[in-house]
Scaffold this motif. Sequence first.
Motif, PDB file in Angstrom:
ATOM      1  N   ALA A 130       8.377 -17.013   1.316  1.00 35.39           N
ATOM      2  CA  ALA A 130       9.478 -16.334   1.995  1.00 35.39           C
ATOM      3  C   ALA A 130       9.379 -16.467   3.506  1.00 35.39           C
ATOM      4  O   ALA A 130       8.329 -16.231   4.096  1.00 35.39           O
ATOM      5  N   LYS A 131      10.487 -16.847   4.113  1.00 37.66           N
ATOM      6  CA  LYS A 131      10.604 -16.825   5.571  1.00 37.66           C
ATOM      7  C   LYS A 131      11.223 -15.500   5.996  1.00 37.66           C
ATOM      8  O   LYS A 131      10.805 -14.889   6.964  1.00 37.66           O
ATOM      9  N   SER A 132      12.241 -15.056   5.244  1.00 37.48           N
ATOM     10  CA  SER A 132      12.833 -13.750   5.506  1.00 37.48           C
ATOM     11  C   SER A 132      13.209 -13.088   4.185  1.00 37.48           C
ATOM     12  O   SER A 132      13.502 -13.760   3.197  1.00 37.48           O
ATOM     13  N   ILE A 133      13.166 -11.751   4.205  1.00 35.32           N
ATOM     14  CA  ILE A 133      13.387 -10.959   2.990  1.00 35.32           C
ATOM     15  C   ILE A 133      14.255  -9.747   3.288  1.00 35.32           C
ATOM     16  O   ILE A 133      14.499  -9.422   4.444  1.00 35.32           O
ATOM     17  N   ARG A 134      14.682  -9.095   2.211  1.00 35.76           N
ATOM     18  CA  ARG A 134      15.279  -7.760   2.277  1.00 35.76           C
ATOM     19  C   ARG A 134      14.424  -6.861   1.394  1.00 35.76           C
ATOM     20  O   ARG A 134      13.969  -7.279   0.333  1.00 35.76           O
ATOM     21  N   LEU A 135      14.248  -5.624   1.798  1.00 35.41           N
ATOM     22  CA  LEU A 135      13.528  -4.636   1.006  1.00 35.41           C
ATOM     23  C   LEU A 135      14.532  -3.622   0.474  1.00 35.41           C
ATOM     24  O   LEU A 135      15.269  -3.011   1.249  1.00 35.41           O
ATOM     25  N   ARG A 136      14.563  -3.462  -0.862  1.00 41.90           N
ATOM     26  CA  ARG A 136      15.498  -2.532  -1.500  1.00 41.90           C
ATOM     27  C   ARG A 136      14.710  -1.464  -2.253  1.00 41.90           C
ATOM     28  O   ARG A 136      13.849  -1.769  -3.071  1.00 41.90           O
ATOM     29  N   SER A 137      15.040  -0.216  -2.003  1.00 42.07           N
ATOM     30  CA  SER A 137      14.350   0.904  -2.647  1.00 42.07           C
ATOM     31  C   SER A 137      14.859   1.111  -4.066  1.00 42.07           C
ATOM     32  O   SER A 137      15.834   0.490  -4.491  1.00 42.07           O
ATOM     33  N   LYS A 141      18.989   1.181  -1.975  1.00 42.18           N
ATOM     34  CA  LYS A 141      19.272   1.187  -0.545  1.00 42.18           C
ATOM     35  C   LYS A 141      18.301   0.234   0.137  1.00 42.18           C
ATOM     36  O   LYS A 141      17.138   0.145  -0.240  1.00 42.18           O
ATOM     37  N   TYR A 142      18.805  -0.444   1.158  1.00 32.76           N
ATOM     38  CA  TYR A 142      18.020  -1.435   1.879  1.00 32.76           C
ATOM     39  C   TYR A 142      17.427  -0.823   3.148  1.00 32.76           C
ATOM     40  O   TYR A 142      18.029   0.058   3.757  1.00 32.76           O
ATOM     41  N   MET A 143      16.265  -1.337   3.539  1.00 31.97           N
ATOM     42  CA  MET A 143      15.673  -0.927   4.804  1.00 31.97           C
ATOM     43  C   MET A 143      16.337  -1.744   5.916  1.00 31.97           C
ATOM     44  O   MET A 143      16.336  -2.972   5.862  1.00 31.97           O
ATOM     45  N   LEU A 144      16.885  -1.053   6.913  1.00 31.68           N
ATOM     46  CA  LEU A 144      17.579  -1.703   8.021  1.00 31.68           C
ATOM     47  C   LEU A 144      16.947  -1.319   9.352  1.00 31.68           C
ATOM     48  O   LEU A 144      16.423  -0.213   9.507  1.00 31.68           O
ATOM     49  N   ALA A 145      17.039  -2.243  10.301  1.00 34.25           N
ATOM     50  CA  ALA A 145      16.629  -1.983  11.675  1.00 34.25           C
ATOM     51  C   ALA A 145      17.834  -1.408  12.414  1.00 34.25           C
ATOM     52  O   ALA A 145      18.926  -1.957  12.340  1.00 34.25           O
ATOM     53  N   ASP A 146      17.640  -0.306  13.109  1.00 37.34           N
ATOM     54  CA  ASP A 146      18.742   0.328  13.820  1.00 37.34           C
ATOM     55  C   ASP A 146      19.003  -0.367  15.155  1.00 37.34           C
ATOM     56  O   ASP A 146      18.123  -1.027  15.717  1.00 37.34           O
ATOM     57  N   ASP A 147      20.237  -0.187  15.664  1.00 34.91           N
ATOM     58  CA  ASP A 147      20.643  -0.795  16.937  1.00 34.91           C
ATOM     59  C   ASP A 147      19.813  -0.304  18.118  1.00 34.91           C
ATOM     60  O   ASP A 147      19.746  -0.978  19.141  1.00 34.91           O
ATOM     61  N   ASP A 148      19.202   0.863  17.993  1.00 29.59           N
ATOM     62  CA  ASP A 148      18.396   1.376  19.101  1.00 29.59           C
ATOM     63  C   ASP A 148      17.083   0.609  19.268  1.00 29.59           C
ATOM     64  O   ASP A 148      16.319   0.866  20.186  1.00 29.59           O
ATOM     65  N   GLU A 149      16.831  -0.346  18.357  1.00 28.05           N
ATOM     66  CA  GLU A 149      15.647  -1.220  18.375  1.00 28.05           C
ATOM     67  C   GLU A 149      14.343  -0.439  18.242  1.00 28.05           C
ATOM     68  O   GLU A 149      13.280  -0.902  18.646  1.00 28.05           O
ATOM     69  N   GLU A 150      14.425   0.750  17.663  1.00 33.66           N
ATOM     70  CA  GLU A 150      13.223   1.545  17.422  1.00 33.66           C
ATOM     71  C   GLU A 150      13.216   2.130  16.013  1.00 33.66           C
ATOM     72  O   GLU A 150      12.208   2.082  15.322  1.00 33.66           O
ATOM     73  N   THR A 151      14.342   2.670  15.591  1.00 34.83           N
ATOM     74  CA  THR A 151      14.435   3.361  14.315  1.00 34.83           C
ATOM     75  C   THR A 151      14.653   2.383  13.164  1.00 34.83           C
ATOM     76  O   THR A 151      15.233   1.327  13.343  1.00 34.83           O
ATOM     77  N   LEU A 198       4.141  -1.313  -0.273  1.00 37.55           N
ATOM     78  CA  LEU A 198       3.671  -1.836   1.004  1.00 37.55           C
ATOM     79  C   LEU A 198       2.722  -0.817   1.624  1.00 37.55           C
ATOM     80  O   LEU A 198       3.127   0.277   2.008  1.00 37.55           O
ATOM     81  N   LYS A 199       1.469  -1.211   1.697  1.00 40.21           N
ATOM     82  CA  LYS A 199       0.391  -0.310   2.083  1.00 40.21           C
ATOM     83  C   LYS A 199      -0.084  -0.605   3.501  1.00 40.21           C
ATOM     84  O   LYS A 199      -0.252  -1.766   3.883  1.00 40.21           O
ATOM     85  N   THR A 200      -0.298   0.446   4.277  1.00 35.90           N
ATOM     86  CA  THR A 200      -0.841   0.298   5.629  1.00 35.90           C
ATOM     87  C   THR A 200      -2.352   0.146   5.548  1.00 35.90           C
ATOM     88  O   THR A 200      -2.959   0.400   4.506  1.00 35.90           O
ATOM     89  N   ARG A 201      -2.954  -0.228   6.651  1.00 41.92           N
ATOM     90  CA  ARG A 201      -4.430  -0.320   6.687  1.00 41.92           C
ATOM     91  C   ARG A 201      -5.072   1.051   6.514  1.00 41.92           C
ATOM     92  O   ARG A 201      -6.198   1.168   6.085  1.00 41.92           O
ATOM     93  N   ALA A 202      -4.318   2.118   6.813  1.00 43.27           N
ATOM     94  CA  ALA A 202      -4.825   3.481   6.661  1.00 43.27           C
ATOM     95  C   ALA A 202      -4.705   3.982   5.223  1.00 43.27           C
ATOM     96  O   ALA A 202      -5.156   5.076   4.912  1.00 43.27           O
ATOM     97  N   GLY A 203      -4.058   3.195   4.348  1.00 47.07           N
ATOM     98  CA  GLY A 203      -3.952   3.580   2.938  1.00 47.07           C
ATOM     99  C   GLY A 203      -2.687   4.316   2.572  1.00 47.07           C
ATOM    100  O   GLY A 203      -2.552   4.791   1.444  1.00 47.07           O
ATOM    101  N   THR A 204      -1.740   4.438   3.483  1.00 42.88           N
ATOM    102  CA  THR A 204      -0.464   5.083   3.174  1.00 42.88           C
ATOM    103  C   THR A 204       0.555   4.012   2.784  1.00 42.88           C
ATOM    104  O   THR A 204       0.332   2.825   3.006  1.00 42.88           O
ATOM    105  N   PHE A 205       1.668   4.444   2.216  1.00 48.07           N
ATOM    106  CA  PHE A 205       2.668   3.513   1.707  1.00 48.07           C
ATOM    107  C   PHE A 205       4.021   3.727   2.367  1.00 48.07           C
ATOM    108  O   PHE A 205       4.393   4.860   2.670  1.00 48.07           O
ATOM    109  N   LEU A 206       4.757   2.628   2.550  1.00 47.71           N
ATOM    110  CA  LEU A 206       6.128   2.677   3.061  1.00 47.71           C
ATOM    111  C   LEU A 206       6.971   3.420   2.035  1.00 47.71           C
ATOM    112  O   LEU A 206       6.991   3.051   0.860  1.00 47.71           O
ATOM    113  N   ARG A 207       7.682   4.465   2.488  1.00 49.99           N
ATOM    114  CA  ARG A 207       8.381   5.343   1.540  1.00 49.99           C
ATOM    115  C   ARG A 207       9.798   5.659   1.999  1.00 49.99           C
ATOM    116  O   ARG A 207       9.994   6.191   3.092  1.00 49.99           O
ATOM    117  N   PRO A 208      10.786   5.349   1.163  1.00 53.32           N
ATOM    118  CA  PRO A 208      12.152   5.771   1.469  1.00 53.32           C
ATOM    119  C   PRO A 208      12.295   7.257   1.156  1.00 53.32           C
ATOM    120  O   PRO A 208      11.732   7.754   0.192  1.00 53.32           O
TER     121      PRO A 208
END
Length: 168
Positions: A7-14, A18-28, A104-114
């Motif tokens: 994969a070069k680029s992907i979409r993540l769907r919960s 619902k898809y994970m999106l990057a907000d226009d504020d370039e932070e959220t 998707l697990k962080t190095r701290a052991g937590t998971f990406l969660r919608p």
Amino acid sequence: MELFKKAKSIRLRSMKDKYMLADDDEETVFQDRDGTSEKAEWEVFPTGDHHIRFKSCYGKYLMASNNPFLQGVKGKKVMQTDLKPDLDGSVDWEPVRDGFQARLKTRAGTFLRPIGGLPPWRNAITHDNPHRLKTKEKVLWDIEIVETLPSYRKTNSDLQLYCVLDNK
């Protein structure tokens, strides 16, 4: 990790479609049912044998911060950030495959969660460690490959074609 090798680029769907999106504020980052926007596409960068990074359409990386999502709430913020020296691994994610989905697990052991529910939780994304069985299912993501990496493996016919074109 094999889900991301080509994969070069992907979409993540919960699990709530619902898809994970990057907000226009370039932070959220947030969730939305419309996954057709370029904001839903994340470029994949392997950082070793087990970890990857995700880059938004704004050139920012998905980061698991240490900031609480809300006061008194267990989950922590997930946001977009510039790539700085990553001493704590906050932009590295380890895909843990579960059938055709991944956690998707962080190095701290937590998971990406919608997150769902009433505002301010609605359509939010955090990272935390699910303890209940029902919550463990909620951290599963469908991986939709948008663009694959070009294959660098040359076949014999490719080499012959290259030689013919080179001699002209």
